[in-house]
Design a protein around this motif. Structure first.
Motif, PDB file in Angstrom:
ATOM      1  N   UNK A 151     -50.270  38.748  -0.961  1.00  0.00           N
ATOM      2  CA  UNK A 151     -49.572  37.891  -1.925  1.00  0.00           C
ATOM      3  C   UNK A 151     -49.288  38.679  -3.214  1.00  0.00           C
ATOM      4  N   UNK A 152     -48.078  38.530  -3.742  1.00  0.00           N
ATOM      5  CA  UNK A 152     -47.726  39.168  -5.014  1.00  0.00           C
ATOM      6  C   UNK A 152     -46.981  38.153  -5.891  1.00  0.00           C
ATOM      7  N   UNK A 153     -46.809  38.536  -7.142  1.00  0.00           N
ATOM      8  CA  UNK A 153     -45.963  37.787  -8.079  1.00  0.00           C
ATOM      9  C   UNK A 153     -44.717  38.639  -8.284  1.00  0.00           C
ATOM     10  N   UNK A 154     -43.556  38.095  -7.976  1.00  0.00           N
ATOM     11  CA  UNK A 154     -42.316  38.880  -8.050  1.00  0.00           C
ATOM     12  C   UNK A 154     -42.011  39.342  -9.469  1.00  0.00           C
ATOM     13  N   UNK A 155     -42.369  38.533 -10.473  1.00  0.00           N
ATOM     14  CA  UNK A 155     -42.054  38.900 -11.855  1.00  0.00           C
ATOM     15  C   UNK A 155     -42.883  40.087 -12.347  1.00  0.00           C
ATOM     16  N   UNK A 156     -44.021  40.359 -11.718  1.00  0.00           N
ATOM     17  CA  UNK A 156     -44.811  41.556 -12.042  1.00  0.00           C
ATOM     18  C   UNK A 156     -43.959  42.807 -11.843  1.00  0.00           C
ATOM     19  N   UNK A 157     -43.054  42.751 -10.886  1.00  0.00           N
ATOM     20  CA  UNK A 157     -42.218  43.899 -10.519  1.00  0.00           C
ATOM     21  C   UNK A 157     -40.770  43.749 -11.000  1.00  0.00           C
ATOM     22  N   UNK A 158     -40.513  42.804 -11.888  1.00  0.00           N
ATOM     23  CA  UNK A 158     -39.157  42.536 -12.399  1.00  0.00           C
ATOM     24  C   UNK A 158     -38.165  42.188 -11.292  1.00  0.00           C
ATOM     25  N   UNK A 159     -38.642  41.534 -10.266  1.00  0.00           N
ATOM     26  CA  UNK A 159     -37.747  41.077  -9.202  1.00  0.00           C
ATOM     27  C   UNK A 159     -37.242  39.703  -9.629  1.00  0.00           C
ATOM     28  N   UNK A 160     -35.997  39.661 -10.020  1.00  0.00           N
ATOM     29  CA  UNK A 160     -35.405  38.442 -10.564  1.00  0.00           C
ATOM     30  C   UNK A 160     -35.367  38.538 -12.077  1.00  0.00           C
ATOM     31  N   UNK A 161     -34.367  39.239 -12.582  1.00  0.00           N
ATOM     32  CA  UNK A 161     -34.228  39.408 -14.034  1.00  0.00           C
ATOM     33  C   UNK A 161     -33.205  38.425 -14.583  1.00  0.00           C
ATOM     34  N   UNK A 162     -33.117  38.373 -15.920  1.00  0.00           N
ATOM     35  CA  UNK A 162     -32.145  37.495 -16.570  1.00  0.00           C
ATOM     36  C   UNK A 162     -32.438  36.049 -16.235  1.00  0.00           C
ATOM     37  N   UNK A 163     -31.395  35.333 -15.853  1.00  0.00           N
ATOM     38  CA  UNK A 163     -31.561  33.914 -15.536  1.00  0.00           C
ATOM     39  C   UNK A 163     -32.505  33.690 -14.358  1.00  0.00           C
ATOM     40  N   UNK A 164     -32.731  34.713 -13.537  1.00  0.00           N
ATOM     41  CA  UNK A 164     -33.577  34.571 -12.352  1.00  0.00           C
ATOM     42  C   UNK A 164     -35.068  34.664 -12.664  1.00  0.00           C
ATOM     43  N   UNK A 165     -35.423  34.911 -13.937  1.00  0.00           N
ATOM     44  CA  UNK A 165     -36.837  34.879 -14.330  1.00  0.00           C
ATOM     45  C   UNK A 165     -37.379  33.456 -14.272  1.00  0.00           C
ATOM     46  N   UNK A 166     -36.494  32.489 -14.362  1.00  0.00           N
ATOM     47  CA  UNK A 166     -36.877  31.082 -14.277  1.00  0.00           C
ATOM     48  C   UNK A 166     -37.411  30.816 -12.867  1.00  0.00           C
ATOM     49  N   UNK A 167     -38.673  30.420 -12.780  1.00  0.00           N
ATOM     50  CA  UNK A 167     -39.291  30.223 -11.468  1.00  0.00           C
ATOM     51  C   UNK A 167     -39.057  28.836 -10.882  1.00  0.00           C
ATOM     52  N   UNK A 168     -38.261  27.994 -11.552  1.00  0.00           N
ATOM     53  CA  UNK A 168     -37.979  26.672 -10.990  1.00  0.00           C
ATOM     54  C   UNK A 168     -36.993  26.783  -9.818  1.00  0.00           C
ATOM     55  N   UNK A 169     -36.187  27.843  -9.800  1.00  0.00           N
ATOM     56  CA  UNK A 169     -35.224  28.050  -8.714  1.00  0.00           C
ATOM     57  C   UNK A 169     -35.853  28.885  -7.590  1.00  0.00           C
ATOM     58  N   UNK A 170     -36.416  30.031  -7.961  1.00  0.00           N
ATOM     59  CA  UNK A 170     -37.095  30.907  -7.003  1.00  0.00           C
ATOM     60  C   UNK A 170     -38.516  31.108  -7.522  1.00  0.00           C
ATOM     61  N   UNK A 171     -39.502  30.702  -6.736  1.00  0.00           N
ATOM     62  CA  UNK A 171     -40.902  30.765  -7.152  1.00  0.00           C
ATOM     63  C   UNK A 171     -41.344  32.209  -7.410  1.00  0.00           C
ATOM     64  N   UNK A 172     -42.347  32.349  -8.266  1.00  0.00           N
ATOM     65  CA  UNK A 172     -42.912  33.661  -8.578  1.00  0.00           C
ATOM     66  C   UNK A 172     -43.755  34.192  -7.418  1.00  0.00           C
ATOM     67  N   UNK A 173     -44.385  33.300  -6.672  1.00  0.00           N
ATOM     68  CA  UNK A 173     -45.248  33.704  -5.565  1.00  0.00           C
ATOM     69  C   UNK A 173     -44.432  34.172  -4.367  1.00  0.00           C
ATOM     70  N   UNK A 174     -44.794  35.362  -3.873  1.00  0.00           N
ATOM     71  CA  UNK A 174     -44.167  35.933  -2.682  1.00  0.00           C
ATOM     72  C   UNK A 174     -45.299  36.413  -1.781  1.00  0.00           C
ATOM     73  N   UNK A 175     -45.166  36.168  -0.507  1.00  0.00           N
ATOM     74  CA  UNK A 175     -46.155  36.638   0.457  1.00  0.00           C
ATOM     75  C   UNK A 175     -45.504  37.685   1.346  1.00  0.00           C
ATOM     76  N   UNK A 176     -46.067  38.886   1.318  1.00  0.00           N
ATOM     77  CA  UNK A 176     -45.590  39.963   2.181  1.00  0.00           C
ATOM     78  C   UNK A 176     -46.485  39.977   3.412  1.00  0.00           C
ATOM     79  N   UNK A 177     -45.874  39.856   4.572  1.00  0.00           N
ATOM     80  CA  UNK A 177     -46.602  39.870   5.837  1.00  0.00           C
ATOM     81  C   UNK A 177     -46.161  41.099   6.620  1.00  0.00           C
ATOM     82  N   UNK A 178     -47.143  41.744   7.233  1.00  0.00           N
ATOM     83  CA  UNK A 178     -46.764  42.888   8.055  1.00  0.00           C
ATOM     84  C   UNK A 178     -47.564  42.926   9.339  1.00  0.00           C
ATOM     85  N   UNK A 179     -46.904  43.437  10.342  1.00  0.00           N
ATOM     86  CA  UNK A 179     -47.463  43.620  11.690  1.00  0.00           C
ATOM     87  C   UNK A 179     -47.030  45.019  12.086  1.00  0.00           C
TER      88      UNK A 179
END
Length: 184
Positions: A151-179
């Motif tokens: 699990x990561x927070x996308x804003x820690x890595x500046x993923x979603x800048x400008x208007x996309x920093x608003x987490x009401x549209x795209x949540x800050x929580x991201x889950x990276x899954x790998x196999x």
């Protein structure tokens, strides 16, 4: 070449061989890296089409394991060509300037039968953070199968800048899954 230099060279080659003896080759056809996030509170799964994993693992010595993973940020597939172009843009992954996201392990520790705790540095879009996550590993014939969730927070890595920093549209929580399926 004097004897001391020969011994040093043979020793160095022996160490290099021992270090690479457990290097595993990833099977890209059987391996996956995905990201799950919520957009307008609806879960969205995206697959990364291009990535590489270099894993040095010996089941008899799990604490000596090492791993490096590189993900091509421009290969994120949201199932729609327009969305795929959008996430490659500067506001999201900025794939032109930061074509790779990388993870480099600093520690892999046994956490019980078939379980490891992995710690290392995750770099996305030029931002690096320390991460730790559980990993399962199991033998499958001649291969090792590694499954994990980070699990990561996308804003820690500046993923979603400008208007996309608003987490009401795209949540800050991201889950990276790998196999990852890898073998000798």
């Amino acid at each position: 070449m004097n004897t001391i230099k020969k011994i040093a060279l043979v020793s160095l080659l022996g160490v290099a061989f021992a270090a690479s003896a457990a290097a595993l080759k990833t099977d890209p056809a059987k391996s996956t890296v995905t990201a799950t996030f919520k957009q307008m509170n609806v879960p969205v799964d995206a697959k990364f089409k291009k990535f590489s994993a270099n894993i040095d693992y010996d089941a008899a010595k799990p604490d000596a394991a090492k791993a490096t993973v590189e993900v091509d940020t421009g290969s994120m597939d949201l199932g729609d060509a327009e969305y795929n172009k959008e996430v490659a843009k500067k506001e999201w992954f900025n794939a032109a300037q930061f074509p790779k996201a990388t993870f480099v392990s600093s520690s892999i520790k046994s956490a019980g039968a078939g379980k490891l705790t992995v710690t290392g540095k995750l770099t996305i879009k030029g931002k690096t953070a320390d991460v730790s996550f559980p990993l399962t590993v199991k033998a499958d014939g001649k291969n090792q199968v590694f499954d994990g969730v980070l699990p990561i927070k996308r804003l820690t890595y500046n993923i979603g800048e400008g208007e996309w920093k608003d987490t009401s549209m795209v949540a800050d929580d991201v889950t990276i899954k790998f196999h990852v399926v890898a073998g000798q």
